[in-house]
Design a protein around this motif. Structure first.
Motif, PDB file in Angstrom:
ATOM      1  N   ALA A 176      -9.856  -1.541  13.367  1.00  0.00           N
ATOM      2  CA  ALA A 176      -9.700  -2.856  13.104  1.00  0.00           C
ATOM      3  C   ALA A 176      -8.493  -3.160  12.209  1.00  0.00           C
ATOM      4  O   ALA A 176      -8.104  -2.545  11.485  1.00  0.00           O
ATOM      5  N   LYS A 177      -7.744  -4.382  12.350  1.00  0.00           N
ATOM      6  CA  LYS A 177      -6.624  -4.899  11.733  1.00  0.00           C
ATOM      7  C   LYS A 177      -7.304  -5.270  10.324  1.00  0.00           C
ATOM      8  O   LYS A 177      -6.586  -5.117   9.232  1.00  0.00           O
ATOM      9  N   LYS A 178      -8.397  -5.956  10.250  1.00  0.00           N
ATOM     10  CA  LYS A 178      -8.802  -6.689   8.957  1.00  0.00           C
ATOM     11  C   LYS A 178     -10.300  -6.117   8.892  1.00  0.00           C
ATOM     12  O   LYS A 178     -11.329  -6.022   9.643  1.00  0.00           O
ATOM     13  N   LEU A 179     -10.806  -5.845   7.554  1.00  0.00           N
ATOM     14  CA  LEU A 179     -11.962  -5.577   7.139  1.00  0.00           C
ATOM     15  C   LEU A 179     -12.231  -6.534   5.741  1.00  0.00           C
ATOM     16  O   LEU A 179     -11.580  -6.516   4.917  1.00  0.00           O
ATOM     17  N   ILE A 180     -13.229  -7.432   6.105  1.00  0.00           N
ATOM     18  CA  ILE A 180     -13.692  -8.655   5.025  1.00  0.00           C
ATOM     19  C   ILE A 180     -14.918  -8.128   4.399  1.00  0.00           C
ATOM     20  O   ILE A 180     -15.980  -8.053   5.195  1.00  0.00           O
ATOM     21  N   THR A 199      -3.652  -6.260  -4.450  1.00  0.00           N
ATOM     22  CA  THR A 199      -3.731  -4.761  -4.738  1.00  0.00           C
ATOM     23  C   THR A 199      -3.580  -3.589  -3.705  1.00  0.00           C
ATOM     24  O   THR A 199      -3.474  -4.385  -2.473  1.00  0.00           O
ATOM     25  N   ASP A 200      -3.262  -2.665  -3.986  1.00  0.00           N
ATOM     26  CA  ASP A 200      -2.982  -1.677  -3.017  1.00  0.00           C
ATOM     27  C   ASP A 200      -3.952  -0.324  -3.207  1.00  0.00           C
ATOM     28  O   ASP A 200      -4.622  -0.278  -4.497  1.00  0.00           O
ATOM     29  N   TYR A 201      -3.653   0.679  -2.550  1.00  0.00           N
ATOM     30  CA  TYR A 201      -4.473   1.984  -2.554  1.00  0.00           C
ATOM     31  C   TYR A 201      -4.269   2.579  -4.279  1.00  0.00           C
ATOM     32  O   TYR A 201      -5.137   2.998  -4.872  1.00  0.00           O
ATOM     33  N   VAL A 232      -7.112   0.915   8.389  1.00  0.00           N
ATOM     34  CA  VAL A 232      -7.301  -0.420   8.439  1.00  0.00           C
ATOM     35  C   VAL A 232      -6.090  -0.883   7.400  1.00  0.00           C
ATOM     36  O   VAL A 232      -6.000  -0.579   6.325  1.00  0.00           O
ATOM     37  N   SER A 233      -5.426  -1.984   8.063  1.00  0.00           N
ATOM     38  CA  SER A 233      -4.167  -2.230   7.328  1.00  0.00           C
ATOM     39  C   SER A 233      -4.418  -3.234   6.217  1.00  0.00           C
ATOM     40  O   SER A 233      -3.710  -3.405   5.327  1.00  0.00           O
ATOM     41  N   LYS A 257      -4.060  -4.036   0.368  1.00  0.00           N
ATOM     42  CA  LYS A 257      -3.110  -3.342   1.518  1.00  0.00           C
ATOM     43  C   LYS A 257      -2.890  -2.147   1.152  1.00  0.00           C
ATOM     44  O   LYS A 257      -2.718  -1.619   0.034  1.00  0.00           O
ATOM     45  N   SER A 258      -2.410  -1.281   2.047  1.00  0.00           N
ATOM     46  CA  SER A 258      -2.132   0.168   1.771  1.00  0.00           C
ATOM     47  C   SER A 258      -0.727   0.099   1.490  1.00  0.00           C
ATOM     48  O   SER A 258       0.112  -0.873   1.675  1.00  0.00           O
ATOM     49  N   SER A 259      -0.206   1.075   0.346  1.00  0.00           N
ATOM     50  CA  SER A 259       1.121   0.964  -0.026  1.00  0.00           C
ATOM     51  C   SER A 259       1.968   1.993   0.600  1.00  0.00           C
ATOM     52  O   SER A 259       1.457   2.548   1.670  1.00  0.00           O
TER      53      SER A 259
END
Length: 264
Positions: A176-180, A199-201, A232-233, A257-259
């Motif tokens: 998936a591109k998005k998880l909400i 925020t990020d990882y 998942v981005s 988002k992932s860093s």
């Protein structure tokens, strides 16, 4: 063929509010209108609590996860799949969104092992039957799968799966591109109880390590990290009543988002 996939997890507390359910239907409808496939995963904590109370069955939580006895698992399945799932599918269908209700166990979707002896019949997802879900969202069927987080073990035993973990594993398996995450909170809060908008990882790990997040949000943040690490981005956490606003703005709730860090 639609361009991207969105997995939406609807919290059990949010399901109690008809206005939130209307927001979810409207949001799903518009995601599909703009060429996104949608998979919906739901919880059901308050409804489960009410049914367990009615049956004089006590319960407890450890780090946001319900300790589940063998006595409780059938009750939980009946509430999640027999009641909440059916109501959510009906609301989507009535709102013009073709949807189908699924149980992670009955439809052989979520394969589990026991998470720990301490938690009892709580499942740790080992694999997701992604092909089954992909067939449902493909153009030939073009429906929205609505998944109740019940898992099945290698001996056909049932497991209660934390819905946040179920959503994260499903999102990763489906790429998936998005998880909400739609919740009864505004998003992730910092040590001063202020909303963290982006925020990020790395920061999420810090929030876990320093104890800023606790209870249900602790588990949710763990699942966010897991989803980001497994491809998942973008993960969003926002209040259910803001679901439709979150469709159009990156400044609603918490955006994760992932860093650029390499994770091992």
């Amino acid at each position: 063929m639609r361009q991207d996939l969105v997995v939406i997890k609807l919290g059990g507390a949010s399901l109690l509010d008809p206005a939130t359910r209307d927001q979810v239907v409207k949001t799903v409808r518009d995601y599909r209108r703009y060429d996104y496939d949608v998979v919906l995963v739901h919880g059901g904590g308050p409804a489960i609590n009410a049914e367990l109370t009615k049956r004089n069955i006590s319960w407890s939580f450890i780090n946001g996860q319900r300790v589940t006895s063998v006595e409780m698992i059938n009750v939980i399945e009946n509430v999640l799949f027999g009641q909440i799932n059916a109501e959510l599918v009906a609301a989507l269908n009535e709102g013009g969104v073709p949807a189908i209700g699924l149980s992670g166990a009955k439809n052989n979707l979520l394969h589990c092992k026991q998470a720990s002896a301490e938690l009892g019949q709580v499942g740790l997802v080992e694999s997701v039957n992604a092909e089954f879900v992909q067939a449902l969202i493909a153009p030939e069927k073009n429906v929205v799968p609505v998944i109740a987080p019940i898992g099945i073990g290698e001996d056909a035993e049932l497991f209660n799966i934390n819905a946040d973990w179920a959503a994260a594993k499903i999102a990763s398996a489906l790429k998936a591109k998005k998880l909400i995450f739609l919740t009864d909170q505004n998003g992730i809060l910092d040590q001063d109880k202020k909303l963290i908008e982006h925020t990020d990882y790395v920061q999420l790990q810090q929030l876990i390590n320093d104890g800023t997040v606790s209870g249900g949000m602790y588990t949710k943040v763990l699942t966010v990290v897991d989803a980001l690490v497994h491809g998942v981005s973008q993960v969003r956490i926002l209040r259910g009543t803001q679901a439709y606003d979150g469709l159009w703005s990156d400044y609603v709730g918490t955006m994760c988002k992932s860093s650029e860090v390499n994770y091992v």
